[in-house]
Design a protein around this motif. Structure first.
Motif, mmCIF file in Angstrom:
data_model
loop_
_atom_site.group_PDB
_atom_site.id
_atom_site.type_symbol
_atom_site.label_atom_id
_atom_site.label_comp_id
_atom_site.label_asym_id
_atom_site.label_seq_id
_atom_site.Cartn_x
_atom_site.Cartn_y
_atom_site.Cartn_z
ATOM 1 N N TYR A 277 0.817 -1.220 0.000
ATOM 2 C CA TYR A 277 0.000 0.000 0.000
ATOM 3 C C TYR A 277 0.851 1.270 0.000
ATOM 4 O O TYR A 277 0.647 2.152 -0.827
ATOM 5 N N GLN A 278 1.799 1.387 0.933
ATOM 6 C CA GLN A 278 2.599 2.617 1.039
ATOM 7 C C GLN A 278 3.401 2.873 -0.235
ATOM 8 O O GLN A 278 3.490 4.005 -0.707
ATOM 9 N N VAL A 279 3.993 1.827 -0.789
ATOM 10 C CA VAL A 279 4.762 1.956 -2.028
ATOM 11 C C VAL A 279 3.834 2.397 -3.161
ATOM 12 O O VAL A 279 4.158 3.292 -3.939
ATOM 13 N N SER A 280 2.658 1.781 -3.237
ATOM 14 C CA SER A 280 1.720 2.118 -4.310
ATOM 15 C C SER A 280 1.193 3.540 -4.156
ATOM 16 O O SER A 280 1.015 4.258 -5.139
ATOM 17 N N LEU A 281 0.949 3.970 -2.914
ATOM 18 C CA LEU A 281 0.472 5.330 -2.667
ATOM 19 C C LEU A 281 1.510 6.353 -3.119
ATOM 20 O O LEU A 281 1.194 7.327 -3.800
ATOM 21 N N GLU A 282 2.772 6.109 -2.756
ATOM 22 C CA GLU A 282 3.833 7.036 -3.157
ATOM 23 C C GLU A 282 3.976 7.069 -4.676
ATOM 24 O O GLU A 282 4.091 8.137 -5.275
ATOM 25 N N ARG A 283 3.940 5.898 -5.306
ATOM 26 C CA ARG A 283 4.063 5.822 -6.761
ATOM 27 C C ARG A 283 2.907 6.561 -7.450
ATOM 28 O O ARG A 283 3.120 7.331 -8.381
ATOM 29 N N ALA A 284 1.689 6.356 -6.968
ATOM 30 C CA ALA A 284 0.515 7.004 -7.561
ATOM 31 C C ALA A 284 0.562 8.520 -7.368
ATOM 32 O O ALA A 284 0.252 9.286 -8.282
ATOM 33 N N LEU A 285 0.965 8.953 -6.168
ATOM 34 C CA LEU A 285 1.072 10.381 -5.889
ATOM 35 C C LEU A 285 2.132 11.028 -6.777
ATOM 36 O O LEU A 285 1.902 12.080 -7.387
ATOM 37 N N MET A 286 3.299 10.395 -6.865
ATOM 38 C CA MET A 286 4.373 10.951 -7.691
ATOM 39 C C MET A 286 3.991 10.970 -9.173
ATOM 40 O O MET A 286 4.348 11.902 -9.901
ATOM 41 N N ALA A 287 3.255 9.971 -9.633
ATOM 42 C CA ALA A 287 2.796 9.959 -11.033
ATOM 43 C C ALA A 287 1.845 11.125 -11.289
ATOM 44 O O ALA A 287 1.920 11.776 -12.331
ATOM 45 N N GLN A 288 0.963 11.406 -10.335
ATOM 46 C CA GLN A 288 0.026 12.524 -10.482
ATOM 47 C C GLN A 288 0.780 13.854 -10.489
ATOM 48 O O GLN A 288 0.510 14.735 -11.302
ATOM 49 N N ILE A 289 1.751 14.004 -9.593
ATOM 50 C CA ILE A 289 2.560 15.226 -9.547
ATOM 51 C C ILE A 289 3.335 15.392 -10.852
ATOM 52 O O ILE A 289 3.390 16.484 -11.427
ATOM 53 N N SER A 290 3.936 14.318 -11.342
ATOM 54 C CA SER A 290 4.695 14.368 -12.590
ATOM 55 C C SER A 290 3.807 14.761 -13.769
ATOM 56 O O SER A 290 4.174 15.598 -14.593
#
Length: 129
Positions: free
Chosen positions: A88-101
């Motif tokens: 979950y934590q890894v996926s949350l960070e990945r999803a957040l960073m993808a949205q920011i990017s």
């Protein structure tokens, strides 16, 4: 319409986010309760009825659903998933960073587009400048 069983792993959309989850209850033929296990796509920010408008009366900050949170989702937004469920934590960070990017790229594209349009404006209307 798909029929899901309790415990099935799924990918499900909730509002503007997309999640990996597990079916925990079939509340009707139209909806299922899904336990969130990971985040695939972070929810979009802002007013859904006025997308891309930063000056709406209430600009919504949307948080991702929490780990193990249960959300009631329309069956039409759920599909079976047979792959590995990420942490979950890894996926949350990945999803957040993808949205920011994605938003940063849009911001850079908008700046460049404005530069090009400004140049075209000078060419189209040379006497106005």
């Amino acid at each position: 319409m798909s029929s899901f069983q309790l415990g099935d792993h799924v990918i499900a959309e909730y509002k503007t986010g997309v999640y990996y989850g597990e079916v925990v209850e079939m509340s009707s033929t139209m909806k299922a309760a899904v336990r969130i296990l990971a985040v695939k796509e972070h929810p979009t920010q802002g007013d859904l009825h006025n997308p891309m408008d930063p000056s709406v009366a209430f600009f919504h900050q949307r948080r991702a659903l929490s780990y193990q949170e249960i959300a009631l989702m329309p069956i039409s937004t759920i599909r079976s998933y047979a792959g590995a469920i990420p942490d979950y934590q890894v996926s949350l960070e990945r999803a957040l960073m993808a949205q920011i990017s994605k938003l940063s790229e849009m911001e850079a594209w908008a700046r460049r587009s404005l530069q090009e349009l400004s140049q075209l404006q000078k060419e189209y209307f040379p006497k106005s400048n």
